[in-house]
Design a protein around this motif. Structure first.
Motif, PDB file in Angstrom:
ATOM      1  N   THR A 191       0.847  -1.188   0.000  1.00 33.08           N
ATOM      2  CA  THR A 191       0.000   0.000   0.000  1.00 33.08           C
ATOM      3  C   THR A 191       0.886   1.242   0.000  1.00 33.08           C
ATOM      4  O   THR A 191       2.034   1.194   0.437  1.00 33.08           O
ATOM      5  N   PRO A 192       0.365   2.365  -0.486  1.00 34.04           N
ATOM      6  CA  PRO A 192       1.172   3.598  -0.464  1.00 34.04           C
ATOM      7  C   PRO A 192       1.533   3.990   0.962  1.00 34.04           C
ATOM      8  O   PRO A 192       0.745   3.809   1.893  1.00 34.04           O
ATOM      9  N   ALA A 193       2.722   4.519   1.120  1.00 31.63           N
ATOM     10  CA  ALA A 193       3.144   4.992   2.439  1.00 31.63           C
ATOM     11  C   ALA A 193       2.334   6.210   2.843  1.00 31.63           C
ATOM     12  O   ALA A 193       1.946   7.030   2.003  1.00 31.63           O
ATOM     13  N   GLU A 194       2.053   6.316   4.135  1.00 36.10           N
ATOM     14  CA  GLU A 194       1.371   7.513   4.651  1.00 36.10           C
ATOM     15  C   GLU A 194       2.328   8.226   5.604  1.00 36.10           C
ATOM     16  O   GLU A 194       3.103   7.580   6.311  1.00 36.10           O
ATOM     17  N   HIS A 195       2.248   9.544   5.587  1.00 34.36           N
ATOM     18  CA  HIS A 195       3.136  10.325   6.449  1.00 34.36           C
ATOM     19  C   HIS A 195       2.368  11.179   7.462  1.00 34.36           C
ATOM     20  O   HIS A 195       2.960  12.006   8.142  1.00 34.36           O
ATOM     21  N   GLU A 196       1.048  10.923   7.548  1.00 31.14           N
ATOM     22  CA  GLU A 196       0.269  11.629   8.557  1.00 31.14           C
ATOM     23  C   GLU A 196       0.767  11.272   9.963  1.00 31.14           C
ATOM     24  O   GLU A 196       0.721  12.090  10.880  1.00 31.14           O
ATOM     25  N   THR A 197       1.237  10.027  10.118  1.00 34.51           N
ATOM     26  CA  THR A 197       1.773   9.613  11.416  1.00 34.51           C
ATOM     27  C   THR A 197       2.930  10.517  11.834  1.00 34.51           C
ATOM     28  O   THR A 197       3.042  10.909  13.001  1.00 34.51           O
ATOM     29  N   LEU A 198       3.800  10.854  10.879  1.00 31.61           N
ATOM     30  CA  LEU A 198       4.923  11.751  11.191  1.00 31.61           C
ATOM     31  C   LEU A 198       4.425  13.119  11.629  1.00 31.61           C
ATOM     32  O   LEU A 198       4.973  13.716  12.563  1.00 31.61           O
ATOM     33  N   ARG A 199       3.397  13.612  10.952  1.00 30.90           N
ATOM     34  CA  ARG A 199       2.862  14.922  11.322  1.00 30.90           C
ATOM     35  C   ARG A 199       2.318  14.900  12.740  1.00 30.90           C
ATOM     36  O   ARG A 199       2.511  15.847  13.515  1.00 30.90           O
ATOM     37  N   ASN A 200       1.672  13.798  13.113  1.00 30.63           N
ATOM     38  CA  ASN A 200       1.147  13.659  14.466  1.00 30.63           C
ATOM     39  C   ASN A 200       2.285  13.572  15.483  1.00 30.63           C
ATOM     40  O   ASN A 200       2.243  14.217  16.546  1.00 30.63           O
ATOM     41  N   LEU A 201       3.316  12.784  15.163  1.00 30.32           N
ATOM     42  CA  LEU A 201       4.458  12.671  16.068  1.00 30.32           C
ATOM     43  C   LEU A 201       5.155  14.015  16.256  1.00 30.32           C
ATOM     44  O   LEU A 201       5.576  14.354  17.363  1.00 30.32           O
ATOM     45  N   ARG A 202       5.276  14.765  15.178  1.00 30.08           N
ATOM     46  CA  ARG A 202       5.962  16.054  15.247  1.00 30.08           C
ATOM     47  C   ARG A 202       5.311  16.979  16.264  1.00 30.08           C
ATOM     48  O   ARG A 202       6.000  17.731  16.978  1.00 30.08           O
ATOM     49  N   SER A 203       4.008  16.906  16.364  1.00 34.52           N
ATOM     50  CA  SER A 203       3.297  17.809  17.267  1.00 34.52           C
ATOM     51  C   SER A 203       3.283  17.322  18.714  1.00 34.52           C
ATOM     52  O   SER A 203       2.933  18.083  19.618  1.00 34.52           O
ATOM     53  N   GLN A 204       3.677  16.055  18.928  1.00 31.61           N
ATOM     54  CA  GLN A 204       3.523  15.501  20.275  1.00 31.61           C
ATOM     55  C   GLN A 204       4.802  15.012  20.942  1.00 31.61           C
ATOM     56  O   GLN A 204       4.812  14.822  22.166  1.00 31.61           O
ATOM     57  N   VAL A 205       5.860  14.772  20.159  1.00 27.29           N
ATOM     58  CA  VAL A 205       7.087  14.213  20.746  1.00 27.29           C
ATOM     59  C   VAL A 205       8.277  15.055  20.320  1.00 27.29           C
ATOM     60  O   VAL A 205       8.485  15.295  19.131  1.00 27.29           O
ATOM     61  N   ASP A 206       9.059  15.489  21.284  1.00 32.63           N
ATOM     62  CA  ASP A 206      10.232  16.318  20.999  1.00 32.63           C
ATOM     63  C   ASP A 206      11.435  15.413  20.739  1.00 32.63           C
ATOM     64  O   ASP A 206      12.217  15.097  21.641  1.00 32.63           O
ATOM     65  N   ILE A 207      11.541  14.966  19.496  1.00 30.33           N
ATOM     66  CA  ILE A 207      12.642  14.106  19.086  1.00 30.33           C
ATOM     67  C   ILE A 207      12.932  14.385  17.624  1.00 30.33           C
ATOM     68  O   ILE A 207      12.032  14.824  16.881  1.00 30.33           O
ATOM     69  N   VAL A 208      14.158  14.198  17.197  1.00 31.94           N
ATOM     70  CA  VAL A 208      14.499  14.360  15.780  1.00 31.94           C
ATOM     71  C   VAL A 208      13.774  13.284  14.982  1.00 31.94           C
ATOM     72  O   VAL A 208      13.875  12.087  15.278  1.00 31.94           O
ATOM     73  N   LEU A 209      13.012  13.707  13.963  1.00 35.07           N
ATOM     74  CA  LEU A 209      12.186  12.788  13.190  1.00 35.07           C
ATOM     75  C   LEU A 209      12.659  12.715  11.739  1.00 35.07           C
ATOM     76  O   LEU A 209      12.963  13.739  11.121  1.00 35.07           O
ATOM     77  N   ILE A 210      12.688  11.496  11.217  1.00 33.92           N
ATOM     78  CA  ILE A 210      13.104  11.235   9.843  1.00 33.92           C
ATOM     79  C   ILE A 210      11.982  10.468   9.146  1.00 33.92           C
ATOM     80  O   ILE A 210      11.563   9.410   9.621  1.00 33.92           O
ATOM     81  N   ALA A 211      11.490  10.998   8.034  1.00 34.14           N
ATOM     82  CA  ALA A 211      10.404  10.360   7.286  1.00 34.14           C
ATOM     83  C   ALA A 211      10.966   9.406   6.252  1.00 34.14           C
ATOM     84  O   ALA A 211      11.937   9.712   5.563  1.00 34.14           O
ATOM     85  N   ASN A 212      10.315   8.250   6.108  1.00 32.56           N
ATOM     86  CA  ASN A 212      10.761   7.225   5.168  1.00 32.56           C
ATOM     87  C   ASN A 212       9.546   6.572   4.522  1.00 32.56           C
ATOM     88  O   ASN A 212       8.504   6.429   5.147  1.00 32.56           O
ATOM     89  N   GLY A 213       9.686   6.191   3.256  1.00 33.60           N
ATOM     90  CA  GLY A 213       8.621   5.481   2.565  1.00 33.60           C
ATOM     91  C   GLY A 213       8.087   6.239   1.369  1.00 33.60           C
ATOM     92  O   GLY A 213       7.516   7.313   1.517  1.00 33.60           O
ATOM     93  N   ASP A 214       8.300   5.699   0.167  1.00 30.15           N
ATOM     94  CA  ASP A 214       7.783   6.258  -1.088  1.00 30.15           C
ATOM     95  C   ASP A 214       8.267   7.676  -1.379  1.00 30.15           C
ATOM     96  O   ASP A 214       7.587   8.433  -2.074  1.00 30.15           O
ATOM     97  N   ILE A 215       9.413   8.046  -0.872  1.00 34.01           N
ATOM     98  CA  ILE A 215       9.995   9.343  -1.223  1.00 34.01           C
ATOM     99  C   ILE A 215      10.906   9.071  -2.410  1.00 34.01           C
ATOM    100  O   ILE A 215      12.079   8.725  -2.257  1.00 34.01           O
ATOM    101  N   ASP A 216      10.330   9.187  -3.605  1.00 34.54           N
ATOM    102  CA  ASP A 216      11.000   8.704  -4.804  1.00 34.54           C
ATOM    103  C   ASP A 216      11.298   9.781  -5.835  1.00 34.54           C
ATOM    104  O   ASP A 216      11.651   9.476  -6.976  1.00 34.54           O
ATOM    105  N   SER A 217      11.170  11.044  -5.457  1.00 33.36           N
ATOM    106  CA  SER A 217      11.436  12.138  -6.382  1.00 33.36           C
ATOM    107  C   SER A 217      11.696  13.407  -5.580  1.00 33.36           C
ATOM    108  O   SER A 217      11.330  13.491  -4.399  1.00 33.36           O
ATOM    109  N   PRO A 218      12.306  14.404  -6.199  1.00 37.99           N
ATOM    110  CA  PRO A 218      12.482  15.676  -5.502  1.00 37.99           C
ATOM    111  C   PRO A 218      11.152  16.277  -5.048  1.00 37.99           C
ATOM    112  O   PRO A 218      11.050  16.829  -3.949  1.00 37.99           O
ATOM    113  N   GLN A 219      10.133  16.166  -5.896  1.00 34.68           N
ATOM    114  CA  GLN A 219       8.827  16.724  -5.534  1.00 34.68           C
ATOM    115  C   GLN A 219       8.233  16.016  -4.327  1.00 34.68           C
ATOM    116  O   GLN A 219       7.656  16.651  -3.431  1.00 34.68           O
TER     117      GLN A 219
END
Length: 340
Positions: A191-219
């Motif tokens: 299934t396509p990767a979702e990054h809403e989880t990262l957005r939720n984590l960003r607002s709730q946990v003070d930790i360096v976050l790295i997004a991964n999954g289906d990042i396949d182009s500059p856009q």
């Protein structure tokens, strides 16, 4: 009209290490070896995480493990991923890898492979948050003062997403950065990767976050950075046969301009350079065989690639393999979509 570049991201920092950009090569078993990491670093990956190294002491002297512990001449900081389920063994693995030159220890709790999950490792660990906490605490303590990072999926299954709970555990245990692949283990890559989880984590946990999954182009890279507010992005499969994707993403993030595809003769020469690195690192017998998958990735989209793969996969010498690669690129200089 070329869009205006976004505001510069906040600095990407892990422990004492401040990186030139926020682009990371994902750890990939059988792929992100030392020759491949060197290429990706050269093209702009600020951090390149090694293939996973098992904490199983019975495997420590194997040829594969010895190679994975070879960081000679590698640009730092050197990040090594470890895999296992026992807190004590994972702590010892961290110490061993640091002794071999690792500077950052990465913990694998994201691998979805059946053989890994069957022994309750990788993403299977996400089902046992108590054990997760014990492993994180043990490794952070053993590795100190070197930073520890963690890679996870969003959970075991769509009904058991617990990335937020694991992120909080990671923060409490002293983990320096968290990479999140936007799928559950059950989703695998179907299934396509979702990054809403990262957005939720960003607002709730003070930790360096790295997004991964289906990042396949500059856009896609810009879209994920803008939508999640994460600190960095991690590229895996999209860099296979295309290590220059890091250069393209960095240029697009800085200028908003979409880079042009490199010339075919340039790709040919880069592939030949990569082959030499594989032969030197693995020896000719293993190098020729390991090179086959890389050749297939570099040739994706070129007319005649399927027939060529069948032919080059029968090569059992470096000379014949290189000769066939050169002939193929010289005979098929255009991609199918351009030739149409």
């Amino acid at each position: 009209m070329t869009p205006a570049p976004p505001a510069p991201p906040r600095p990407f920092v892990i422990g004492p290490y401040r990186f030139a950009n926020n682009l990371v090569l994902a750890p990939m078993a059988g792929v992100s070896d030392r020759p491949y990491r060197a290429l990706c670093r050269r093209f702009g990956a600020a951090l390149a995480v090694s293939e996973m190294v098992s904490c199983d002491t019975s495997l420590r002297g194997s040829v594969k493990s010895v190679r994975r512990l070879d960081f000679a001449g590698e640009a730092g900081p050197v990040s090594v991923q470890i895999l296992g389920t026992d807190p004590g063994a994972m702590a010892e693995a961290a110490r061993v890898n640091l002794g071999h030159g690792a500077q950052i220890i990465d913990i694998n709790m994201g691998c979805p492979a059946r053989k890994v999950c069957r022994v309750a490792a990788g993403s299977a660990l996400l089902r046992d948050e108590l054990l997760v906490g014990r492993i994180l605490s043990a490794v952070v303590q053993a590795a100190a003062p070197a930073p520890v990072t963690l890679k996870i999926r969003t959970g075991w299954s769509p009904g058991e997403r617990n990335a937020l709970a694991v992120a909080r555990l990671a923060r409490e245990c002293g983990v320096s950065a968290l990479a999140v692949h936007g799928r559950t283990r059950a989703c695998n890559y179907a299934t396509p990767a979702e990054h809403e989880t990262l957005r939720n984590l960003r607002s709730q946990v003070d930790i360096v976050l790295i997004a991964n999954g289906d990042i396949d182009s500059p856009q896609a890279a810009r879209r994920v950075l803008d939508s999640t507010g994460c600190d960095a992005i991690m590229i895996g499969r999209a860099a296979q046969g295309r290590p220059w994707i890091f250069r393209d993403i960095a240029a697009y993030l800085a200028t908003g301009a979409i880079p042009t595809e490199p010339p075919r003769d340039w790709i040919r020469d880069l592939l030949l350079e990569h082959l030499t690195g594989l032969y030197d690192f693995y020896g000719t017998w293993a190098g020729v065989r390991i090179a086959r998958k890389h050749i297939a990735w570099y040739c994706r989209g070129l007319p005649g690639a399927a027939v060529f793969r069948d032919s080059v996969n029968r090569s059992d010498s470096t000379l014949d393999q290189r000769r066939k690669v050169m002939a193929f690129f010289n005979e098929h200089p255009e991609r199918e979509d351009e030739a149409a």
